[in-house]
Scaffold this active site. Structure first.
Site, PDB file in Angstrom:
ATOM      1  N   HIS A 137       0.843  -1.184   0.000  1.00 53.81           N
ATOM      2  CA  HIS A 137       0.000   0.000   0.000  1.00 53.81           C
ATOM      3  C   HIS A 137       0.875   1.229   0.000  1.00 53.81           C
ATOM      4  O   HIS A 137       1.908   1.275   0.660  1.00 53.81           O
ATOM      5  CB  HIS A 137      -0.926   0.011   1.218  1.00 53.81           C
ATOM      6  CG  HIS A 137      -2.117   0.883   0.983  1.00 53.81           C
ATOM      7  ND1 HIS A 137      -2.064   2.255   1.044  1.00 53.81           N
ATOM      8  CD2 HIS A 137      -3.385   0.564   0.619  1.00 53.81           C
ATOM      9  CE1 HIS A 137      -3.254   2.745   0.756  1.00 53.81           C
ATOM     10  NE2 HIS A 137      -4.075   1.735   0.494  1.00 53.81           N
ATOM     11  N   HIS A 138       0.421   2.211  -0.739  1.00 50.05           N
ATOM     12  CA  HIS A 138       1.231   3.400  -0.837  1.00 50.05           C
ATOM     13  C   HIS A 138       1.461   4.050   0.527  1.00 50.05           C
ATOM     14  O   HIS A 138       2.487   4.669   0.766  1.00 50.05           O
ATOM     15  CB  HIS A 138       0.595   4.408  -1.790  1.00 50.05           C
ATOM     16  CG  HIS A 138       1.536   5.505  -2.090  1.00 50.05           C
ATOM     17  ND1 HIS A 138       1.601   6.639  -1.331  1.00 50.05           N
ATOM     18  CD2 HIS A 138       2.511   5.599  -3.010  1.00 50.05           C
ATOM     19  CE1 HIS A 138       2.561   7.401  -1.797  1.00 50.05           C
ATOM     20  NE2 HIS A 138       3.121   6.800  -2.819  1.00 50.05           N
ATOM     21  N   CYS A 139       0.521   3.871   1.435  1.00 54.37           N
ATOM     22  CA  CYS A 139       0.675   4.523   2.741  1.00 54.37           C
ATOM     23  C   CYS A 139       1.824   3.937   3.552  1.00 54.37           C
ATOM     24  O   CYS A 139       2.228   4.494   4.558  1.00 54.37           O
ATOM     25  CB  CYS A 139      -0.626   4.449   3.543  1.00 54.37           C
ATOM     26  SG  CYS A 139      -0.949   2.842   4.246  1.00 54.37           S
TER      27      CYS A 139
END
Lengths: 469, 469
Positions: A137-139
């Site tokens: 996930h980009h987060c």
């Protein structure tokens, strides 16, 4: 326990089933560089190092009703084996079959109740190779909070020093400093950061909503977002993904670059733009006005090593209305320079600002309900083209040499096609990701890229053979 | 265009990301029965017949805000190749690796913008075999509206008559009657209907909410739903799935059945119950009171061929508090008989009624928000055990003989473990599906089943050798 910074929280909040917020990477490996390379060795390598990337062992604690940014907490049940999985590619295990498998794996959202990453070990690849598909996930990919999966597993040599993990860990635990080896790894492994950089487009999208207008009086300057020509792939994006890729020789790109005195990025824009132009021409769908690309180039790739992960995205008129390939390249070179100048001041961290300013529930409601219809007006271009400079030296995963890594990025609302380009070890690898409902034959695009470059190389050779005027 | 009947609409409405409403089937094939068996032949076979199962080419048109049951409409973009996919299993391609792959594929929800089924062609299976993983939403499997995927692709011979598809089609188009061959297929292929039958549990769950109370004064009768003992797998179910399977000889089951004058189903309950009892004992978690199984047996399997897909599910005291395996079997036999008598009148189509009575949005809101906390009180037992009688004669898919088919069912809220059993060609195949967060080692359960049967066979042999009293 740590609260997610605004930008990372925004990447979670804008996620919908049709536009999951994770990025992926398809990596081809040559296992002959490591006699004992295996799934178990890969698991052991990652287990040894996972403590270096705290976010990979943390899970989200979302705030009830999405009223505040989520927190990251250690996952009490964390087990690296829940995140590393084995699968096979269908025969004959070539790039097409790998791309098909990567498409399936990439389309599936990550579930939020565990650390938001997966690593798939792919067997059955042709020519005795194997492959990895990384998904995170980009987060998770914040540059300051910890290394990402790519940085964690990539080495500069087949057998890195055994003391690596422990030494780095001790320094980190004490001071939150990185060991010099780790700093070297982080700097070298641009590959793994590619996907993050393309995501800067999120910031761009929001920048447009803030009402910034481009200077449209300069020749070659990008049009207003409301004047971007419509195409069949700039429509609502659905949940499926299709991926295709092609490779060309960096030397050929440089031949063209040097002869016409343009940049590598200009050549990349020219050959991918030609592929899209031909695709639309063949369907009688090429707009009269030029398409607009969105260029996402890492600032670091331009020589400023100190800027970290800051992202620049600028729209660039793609000259798709110019029939001559050489003229098209020259116009792209001019337009890209104009765009960079016109947009020089646009570099606010707006996605971060949005993450800080709005509770996740509002951001998500907005994305689910309004983004698809508003996006065409907000979006500054037709296709994001992200050019990531890899390393000229080989990288290794658990001893096996990386031959190729294609990043698979996120499709934003009304952006049904995305191009990522990585230069690594003398090759330029071009990856296309799309919604197959909007792009009917993505391999037609990928296969047009080497032809477009050959056309330019041929033009160079012709000019060199012709008597100078 | 047709509106989904209530029961089918309910299967859609109760779906959540943690409890998707599709069923799956892992089928092992022996391709040596067909020299030209291939992925392409499979695709061609299904393409030829797909018109026989209209729902497989229809997509949902959901009513805005979920205020009414969805409609089924023909998918204008239907392409069978979007639904049939190739993938590989990791080496060495045995049952464990296949089960792992099936777990991944089963855990992923179907997206609602296309006909709700997928068929995965799995390469790399050991011993030159191959495998299929079928996945279809339960709402597609209505017995009157069209054949399911299993019925569509299964044949009684390697090379069925070529005229099959056309002839059947003509009769169908005219009269909505089935050709005699099709009727034969539908009757024969109980295998593919197994998953549907287990789903009758949905009706059971709602029956409980209607406040029905069991007759708890009879010895061996099931307890009130509020008195079901708690176990670690009767908790909130998450999004992951783990699958494991084992096979035993039908002859061994019959030896035990005949000797103790019980039913095949009693033996199945005894050996699966022993596996669970030992699993909980090893963890010091066995409740003092007996666990309660939920038996889902097709009425058709009991000889009433005319009843179609009607489902009976009854709770049955599992006698897990009885330490002696033979005594346990005898108690199960008694308890199952009592349960059937006590519950004889409970056969309303309540899920259907709920589908008709409530708009999908309410049903879904209920399931998402309240089902996990209410379920323990509503659920009439600990584990659903579905025993499906297959055929004694072999079935074929695109010419390849089916060796084994394990259905992968749905986990209901607070039902973190489900058991499906299929008898086919002299074997009894037992499949366990679970949430791996609630059942830490599902293979321990599967591997205990053959041991539990061996223990009973040994008891029979001992009694036969002993001098008669």
């Amino acid at each position: 326990m740590e609260q997610l910074p605004g930008a990372d929280a925004a990447f979670l909040a804008i996620e919908t089933p049709e536009a999951p917020g994770h990025v992926g990477g398809l990596t081809l490996l040559d296992p002959t560089t490591s006699p004992d390379f295996s799934f178990d060795k890969l698991v052991a390598t990652i287990s040894e190092r996972i403590h270096l990337a705290p976010r990979l062992t943390q899970t989200l604690r979302e705030v009830p009703l999405g009223l505040d940014r989520p927190y990251l907490v250690d996952d009490p049940d964390f087990d690296v084996r829940n995140h590393i999985r084995r699968i096979g590619v269908s025969s004959p295990g070539g790039l097409r079959e790998l791309a098909e498998l990567a498409s399936y794996l990439h389309a599936r959202p990550l579930h939020r109740d565990r650390p938001l990453w997966e690593l798939w070990f792919i067997e059955g690849v042709s020519d005795g190779r194997c492959a990895l598909f990384m998904k995170s996930h980009h987060c998770l990919m914040d540059g300051t909070a910890g290394a990402g999966m790519g940085e964690l597993i990539c080495d500069l040599e087949p057998e890195p020093p055994a003391a690596f993990a422990t030494a780095a860990d001790e320094e980190r635990d004490g001071q939150r400093n990185y060991s010099s080896l780790e700093i070297g790894l982080r700097a070298a492994v641009h590959l793994a950061q590619g996907p993050r950089k393309t995501l800067g487009f999120g910031a761009k999208l929001l920048r447009q909503t803030a009402g910034m207008l481009f200077n449209s009086s300069t020749e070659g300057a990008p049009p207003l977002p409301t004047s971007i020509p419509a195409t069949s792939f700039n429509r609502d994006v659905g949940p499926r993904r299709a991926f295709a890729a092609a490779s060309v020789a960096l030397d050929d790109v440089k031949t063209v670059k040097n002869h016409y005195e343009v940049t590598v990025n200009d050549v990349v824009l020219a050959i991918t733009g030609t592929a899209i132009r031909n695709y639309l021409l063949a369907r009688n769908e090429l707009p009269e006005e030029s398409l607009v690309s969105i260029i996402a180039v890492s600032k670091r790739a331009e020589g400023d090593g100190a800027l970290g992960n800051q992202v620049t995205t600028v729209p660039c008129v793609w000259a798709s209305d110019e029939p001559d390939p050489v003229e098209r390249l020259k116009k792209i070179h001019h337009n890209a320079a104009v765009s960079k100048e016109v947009c020089a001041n646009y570099d606010a961290e707006l996605l971060s600002g949005m993450g800080e300013a709005f509770p996740p529930v509002l951001t998500n409601l907005f994305m689910r309900n309004f983004a698809p219809s508003l996006a065409p007006a907000m979006t500054p271009g037709n296709v994001l083209v992200s050019n990531v400079r890899g390393t000229p030296v080989p990288l290794y995963v658990a001893g096996a040499r990386i031959e190729t890594m294609y990043p698979l990025s996120i499709l934003m609302p009304s952006q049904g096609l995305n191009i990522t380009v990585v230069s690594y070890m003398g090759k330029v690898d071009v990856g296309f990701i799309a919604d197959p409902d909007l792009v009917e034959d993505i391999w037609e695009l990928a296969e047009a890229v080497p032809r477009a470059l050959a056309e330019l190389v041929e033009a160079v050779e012709k000019e060199l053979q012709a008597p100078r005027a």
